[in-house]
Design a protein around this motif. Structure first.
Motif, PDB file in Angstrom:
ATOM      1  N   VAL A  20      43.330  52.307  22.088  1.00 23.99           N
ATOM      2  CA  VAL A  20      42.200  52.949  22.835  1.00 23.99           C
ATOM      3  C   VAL A  20      42.371  52.588  24.357  1.00 23.99           C
ATOM      4  O   VAL A  20      41.596  53.077  25.184  1.00 23.99           O
ATOM      5  N   CYS A  21      43.321  51.670  24.798  1.00 20.80           N
ATOM      6  CA  CYS A  21      43.516  51.496  26.305  1.00 20.80           C
ATOM      7  C   CYS A  21      43.604  52.791  27.052  1.00 20.80           C
ATOM      8  O   CYS A  21      44.576  53.494  26.854  1.00 20.80           O
ATOM      9  N   PRO A  22      42.654  53.217  27.848  1.00 18.81           N
ATOM     10  CA  PRO A  22      42.729  54.457  28.479  1.00 18.81           C
ATOM     11  C   PRO A  22      43.827  54.621  29.599  1.00 18.81           C
ATOM     12  O   PRO A  22      44.191  55.529  30.079  1.00 18.81           O
ATOM     13  N   MET A  23      44.134  53.559  30.162  1.00 23.74           N
ATOM     14  CA  MET A  23      45.464  53.340  30.900  1.00 23.74           C
ATOM     15  C   MET A  23      46.982  53.096  30.204  1.00 23.74           C
ATOM     16  O   MET A  23      47.860  53.099  31.107  1.00 23.74           O
ATOM     17  N   ALA A  24      46.839  52.967  28.983  1.00 23.46           N
ATOM     18  CA  ALA A  24      48.201  52.747  28.149  1.00 23.46           C
ATOM     19  C   ALA A  24      48.660  51.786  28.654  1.00 23.46           C
ATOM     20  O   ALA A  24      50.089  52.004  28.838  1.00 23.46           O
ATOM     21  N   ILE A  25      48.191  50.642  29.206  1.00 16.51           N
ATOM     22  CA  ILE A  25      49.006  49.400  29.378  1.00 16.51           C
ATOM     23  C   ILE A  25      49.006  48.233  28.554  1.00 16.51           C
ATOM     24  O   ILE A  25      49.743  47.373  28.685  1.00 16.51           O
ATOM     25  N   VAL A  26      48.350  48.333  27.425  1.00 17.63           N
ATOM     26  CA  VAL A  26      48.426  47.154  26.382  1.00 17.63           C
ATOM     27  C   VAL A  26      49.553  47.465  25.425  1.00 17.63           C
ATOM     28  O   VAL A  26      49.524  48.338  24.608  1.00 17.63           O
ATOM     29  N   ALA A  36      50.166  42.779  24.767  1.00 16.37           N
ATOM     30  CA  ALA A  36      50.131  42.401  26.029  1.00 16.37           C
ATOM     31  C   ALA A  36      50.256  42.944  27.263  1.00 16.37           C
ATOM     32  O   ALA A  36      50.444  44.348  26.950  1.00 16.37           O
ATOM     33  N   ILE A  37      49.668  42.613  28.455  1.00 15.18           N
ATOM     34  CA  ILE A  37      49.841  43.637  29.579  1.00 15.18           C
ATOM     35  C   ILE A  37      50.796  43.164  30.394  1.00 15.18           C
ATOM     36  O   ILE A  37      50.726  41.649  31.000  1.00 15.18           O
ATOM     37  N   ASN A  38      51.889  43.674  30.936  1.00 14.63           N
ATOM     38  CA  ASN A  38      52.758  42.998  31.712  1.00 14.63           C
ATOM     39  C   ASN A  38      52.383  43.152  33.079  1.00 14.63           C
ATOM     40  O   ASN A  38      51.368  43.762  33.513  1.00 14.63           O
ATOM     41  N   MET A  44      46.790  48.065  37.111  1.00 18.77           N
ATOM     42  CA  MET A  44      46.133  49.509  36.461  1.00 18.77           C
ATOM     43  C   MET A  44      45.042  49.239  35.630  1.00 18.77           C
ATOM     44  O   MET A  44      44.181  50.400  35.520  1.00 18.77           O
ATOM     45  N   CYS A  45      44.753  48.031  35.267  1.00 14.78           N
ATOM     46  CA  CYS A  45      43.553  47.757  34.513  1.00 14.78           C
ATOM     47  C   CYS A  45      42.325  48.252  35.087  1.00 14.78           C
ATOM     48  O   CYS A  45      42.160  47.404  36.175  1.00 14.78           O
ATOM     49  N   ILE A  46      41.462  49.085  34.395  1.00 14.92           N
ATOM     50  CA  ILE A  46      40.130  49.440  35.113  1.00 14.92           C
ATOM     51  C   ILE A  46      39.175  48.404  34.611  1.00 14.92           C
ATOM     52  O   ILE A  46      37.824  48.611  34.747  1.00 14.92           O
ATOM     53  N   GLN A  47      39.533  47.769  33.819  1.00 18.06           N
ATOM     54  CA  GLN A  47      38.328  46.699  33.268  1.00 18.06           C
ATOM     55  C   GLN A  47      37.343  47.203  32.614  1.00 18.06           C
ATOM     56  O   GLN A  47      36.160  47.026  32.476  1.00 18.06           O
ATOM     57  N   CYS A  48      37.832  48.274  31.809  1.00 23.55           N
ATOM     58  CA  CYS A  48      36.738  48.962  30.850  1.00 23.55           C
ATOM     59  C   CYS A  48      36.147  47.991  29.598  1.00 23.55           C
ATOM     60  O   CYS A  48      35.144  48.462  28.868  1.00 23.55           O
ATOM     61  N   GLY A  49      37.172  47.059  29.250  1.00 15.57           N
ATOM     62  CA  GLY A  49      36.668  46.374  28.192  1.00 15.57           C
ATOM     63  C   GLY A  49      37.106  47.071  26.578  1.00 15.57           C
ATOM     64  O   GLY A  49      36.488  46.347  25.730  1.00 15.57           O
ATOM     65  N   HIS A  50      37.630  48.248  26.640  1.00 10.14           N
ATOM     66  CA  HIS A  50      37.680  48.955  25.438  1.00 10.14           C
ATOM     67  C   HIS A  50      38.757  48.019  24.505  1.00 10.14           C
ATOM     68  O   HIS A  50      38.502  48.169  23.321  1.00 10.14           O
ATOM     69  N   CYS A  51      39.750  47.585  25.009  1.00 11.63           N
ATOM     70  CA  CYS A  51      40.801  46.508  24.232  1.00 11.63           C
ATOM     71  C   CYS A  51      39.819  45.593  23.544  1.00 11.63           C
ATOM     72  O   CYS A  51      40.122  45.415  22.314  1.00 11.63           O
ATOM     73  N   LEU A  61      40.191  38.870  23.916  1.00 10.19           N
ATOM     74  CA  LEU A  61      39.355  38.390  25.003  1.00 10.19           C
ATOM     75  C   LEU A  61      39.811  39.068  26.395  1.00 10.19           C
ATOM     76  O   LEU A  61      41.087  38.843  26.771  1.00 10.19           O
ATOM     77  N   LEU A  62      39.241  39.874  26.959  1.00 10.66           N
ATOM     78  CA  LEU A  62      39.423  40.324  28.167  1.00 10.66           C
ATOM     79  C   LEU A  62      39.204  39.151  29.153  1.00 10.66           C
ATOM     80  O   LEU A  62      38.067  38.514  29.414  1.00 10.66           O
ATOM     81  N   ASN A  63      40.303  38.863  30.135  1.00  5.90           N
ATOM     82  CA  ASN A  63      40.237  37.585  30.944  1.00  5.90           C
ATOM     83  C   ASN A  63      39.476  38.053  32.286  1.00  5.90           C
ATOM     84  O   ASN A  63      39.829  37.838  33.308  1.00  5.90           O
TER      85      ASN A  63
HETATM   86  S1  SF4 Z   1      40.103  46.506  29.965  1.00  8.17           S
HETATM   87 FE1  SF4 Z   1      41.655  46.596  28.392  1.00  8.17          FE
HETATM   88  S2  SF4 Z   1      41.302  48.909  27.419  1.00  8.17           S
HETATM   89 FE2  SF4 Z   1      40.488  48.981  29.701  1.00  8.17          FE
HETATM   90  S3  SF4 Z   1      42.017  49.422  31.076  1.00  8.17           S
HETATM   91 FE3  SF4 Z   1      42.240  47.285  30.952  1.00  8.17          FE
HETATM   92  S4  SF4 Z   1      43.579  46.707  29.655  1.00  8.17           S
HETATM   93 FE4  SF4 Z   1      43.185  48.752  29.140  1.00  8.17          FE
END
Ligand code: SF4
Ligand SMILES: Cc1cc2nc3c(=O)[nH]c(=O)nc-3n(C[C@H](O)[C@H](O)[C@H](O)COP(=O)(O)O)c2cc1C
Ligand code: SF4
Length: 272
Positions: A20-26, A36-38, A44-51, A61-63
């Motif tokens: 589900v990560c729109p940025m494909a970083i997980v 994980a996210i390296n 690049m994380c847009i902090q959308c919280g979808h993960c 937990l989104l930190n």
């Molecule tokens: S908050 Fe999660 S789903 Fe959204 S961009 Fe960051 S890592 Fe990806």
């Protein structure tokens, strides 16, 4: 800083957070590693919280302001197609308001909802100015009339309506702000190409949410147009440096109810 924190005991390695990560970083988990996210991708994380919100196991937990995690109780917010249909079809512009003020708490409850509106790249650029002084609302209406006078005899698309609006104002009718007790301005950074759309989406959240709080709204197009270019009104509103008004809305307790749903143009759809 670690962008996501994953609980090894709760994580089932289902892979949803990566999908589900729109940025494909997980990066997906395997038997030995957790999602994980390296460090290079973290920026690049847009902090959308979808993960986080899509994890069925509550393992992730989104930190980012982790204390702000909002639980979603089972069944909360479910609304039937019939109810949403009537709710939205019966939303109306309100132009006759009671003199009663809306409490700051209620205004904040409604604006709080707009924090969850979609925004380009999850940029959340919209901020608010709430005018709650009837004298100030009237002054802004008067300044809008002054702005209109500058357009008389011009080729502005509004110029045909302006004499009528000015005439009504002179005769004592507030055709600009409708004697509303409050005005709401959404303001945005001056140089953000997607922010004007973000502001309209956020205001639409306000427009749609307000009736659930017994509050009526009306888009204040004339004020919004004046606020785009007319400096005296910009000063009166108090738009912060580096930002501009995106649009305006009147609101307050409606004086009247509605008892039906008005007619509208039929749908026109091209199915390709
Ligand atoms: S908050 Fe999660 S789903 Fe959204 S961009 Fe960051 S890592 Fe990806
Ligand atoms: C962008 C926009 C600007 C508007 N500006 C005004 C305005 O300045 N004054 C006003 O009385 N109504 C304004 N309206 C309200 C419209 O007239 C109203 O939405 C339309 O007549 C349909 O009625 P409804 O909202 O009750 O469905 C505006 C609406 C929109 C979407
Ligand atoms: S969605 Fe949750 S359970 Fe599934 S892999 Fe991601 S963290 Fe683990």
């Amino acid at each position: 800083m670690t962008t996501i924190l994953v609980d090894n005991d709760l994580c089932t390695r289902c892979g949803i957070c990566s999908d589900v990560c729109p940025m494909a970083i997980v990066t997906p988990a395997d038997e030995n590693t957790l999602p994980a996210i390296n460090d290079t991708a973290a920026g690049m994380c847009i902090q959308c919280g979808h993960c986080e919100v899509s994890c069925p196991s509550q393992a992730l937990l989104l930190n980012v302001r982790p204390d702000e995690k909002i639980p979603l109780p089972a069944g909360a917010g479910i609304i039937s197609p019939e109810n949403i249909t009537f709710y939205l079809k019966k939303r109306r512009s309100v132009r006759e308001f009671s003199k009663k003020f809306v409490s700051k708490e209620k205004i904040l409850d409604i604006l709080e909802i707009s924090r969850y509106a979609a925004s380009g790249g999850n940029g959340q650029p919209v901020q608010w100015i709430v005018v709650s002084d009837p004298k100030k609302v009237k002054k802004i209406a008067g300044l809008t009339i002054e702005w209109m006078k500058t357009l008389l005899n011009s080729d502005h698309p509004m110029s045909n309506y302006i004499p009528v609006l000015i005439g009504a104002w002179v005769s004592g009718r507030d055709v600009i702000c409708r004697d509303a007790p409050h005005l709401l301005f959404a303001h945005i950074p001056e140089n953000n190409p997607s922010a004007s759309v973000d502001a309209i989406i956020a205001l639409t959240h306000v427009d749609v949410a307000a009736p659930a709080f017994n509050i009526g709204t009306c888009w204040a197009g004339l004020v919004a147009m004046a606020a785009l270019s007319y400096e005296p009104i910009q000063k009166e509103i108090g738009i912060p440096e580096g930002r501009k008004s995106a649009y305006a809305m009147m609101f307050g307790y409606p004086l009247y109810k509605t008892y039906g749903i008005p007619r509208r143009k039929p749908l026109e759809v091209i199915w390709n």
